[in-house]
Design an enzyme around this catalytic site. Structure first.
Site, PDB file in Angstrom:
ATOM      1  CB  SER A  19      -0.929  -0.234   1.103  1.00 29.44           C
ATOM      2  OG  SER A  19      -1.443   1.160   1.400  1.00 29.44           O
ATOM      3  CE1 TYR A  60      -3.907  -2.268   5.114  1.00 28.33           C
ATOM      4  CE2 TYR A  60      -3.289   0.252   4.847  1.00 28.33           C
ATOM      5  CZ  TYR A  60      -3.735  -1.050   4.463  1.00 28.33           C
ATOM      6  OH  TYR A  60      -3.690  -1.311   2.806  1.00 28.33           O
TER       7      TYR A  60
END
Length: 255
Positions: free
Chosen positions: A143, A156
């Site tokens: 990501s 995350y």
């Protein structure tokens, strides 16, 4: 047909980015096994669509955070397809979790799916290839948040940051075996998880203002990059992150 004759395993391949990659691999001639968590209907339809391209395809249920189940999952994939050439660690979760209120369970679940699962599945894959003296490719779907802070999603970001360094480290350790390791870091992508965002102009407009290309990405944008990294065209690329974000990463700023 850059991937004709290749066998690929893709976690989280029943929907979103993972499904897009699975379908692109099938279009490129690869036999594909997908891992899915719980949605049998999505998994079955993905397999049918892949098989429509004349390739072998299979769907296997797995929770990648269950490390004890990964060996059977991997063995089942090889039984379905034959020896594997490509592993795509795509399965992932995110939880909005304000740091001061975060719990150990929330942290552990995010780390287990996004980092621990890919670590040990990559180990199974690399051991298999090293023992057989075959080259291969590991592709992690990371990501932009392996680089970009994301307030209220600290676990995350920690997982994706860890995946970045795991990629770099494994690229060095596995190079002698002919195994390349790379990450793809998507930005804002049109997937089912973003349906609410896509239909909320008050949130979509400021997001698009951060993206120089002025649009969200598609699963095809990511899948094309994955097919490239899985092909012989990328044989000399390892230890790097390919950012697929329309320019978001280096243009983002807090309002």
């Amino acid at each position: 047909m850059r991937l004709k004759g290749k066998h690929a395993l893709i976690t989280g391949g029943d929907q979103g980015i993972g499904r897009g990659i699975a379908l692109r691999f099938a279009q490129e001639g690869a036999d594909v096994a997908i891992g899915f968590l719980s949605n049998d209907d999505h998994a079955k339809s993905a397999v049918e669509e892949m098989r429509s391209h004349g390739v072998n395809a299979a769907a296997l249920q797995i929770d990648v955070s269950n490390i004890g189940a990964l060996a059977k999952f991997y063995a089942d994939a090889t039984r379905a397809l034959g020896p594997l050439d490509v592993l795509v660690n795509n399965a992932g979760i995110e939880k909005r979790d304000e740091f001061l209120k975060s719990t150990e369970d929330d942290f552990d679940s995010v780390i287990a799916v996004n980092l621990k699962g890919p670590y040990f599945l990559s180990q199974l894959f690399a051991r298999d290839l090293a023992e057989a003296k075959r080259p291969g490719k590991i592709i992690n779907i990371s990501s932009v948040h392996e680089e970009l802070p994301f307030p209220n999603f600290a676990s995350y970001c920690a997982a994706k940051g860890g995946l970045k360094m795991l990629c770099r480290n494994l690229a060095i350790e596995l190079a002698p075996y002919g195994i390349t390791v790379n990450n793809i870091a998507p930005g804002a992508i049109k997937t089912p998880i973003n349906d609410k965002l896509l239909h909320d102009p008050s949130k979509l407009k400021p997001l698009l203002e951060h993206i120089p290309l002025k649009r969200m990405g598609t699963t095809d944008d990511v899948a094309g990059c994955a097919a490239f990294l899985a092909s012989s065209d990328a044989d000399y690329i390892t230890g790097t992150t390919l950012v697929v974000d329309g320019g978001l990463l280096f243009n983002y700023h807090e309002q």
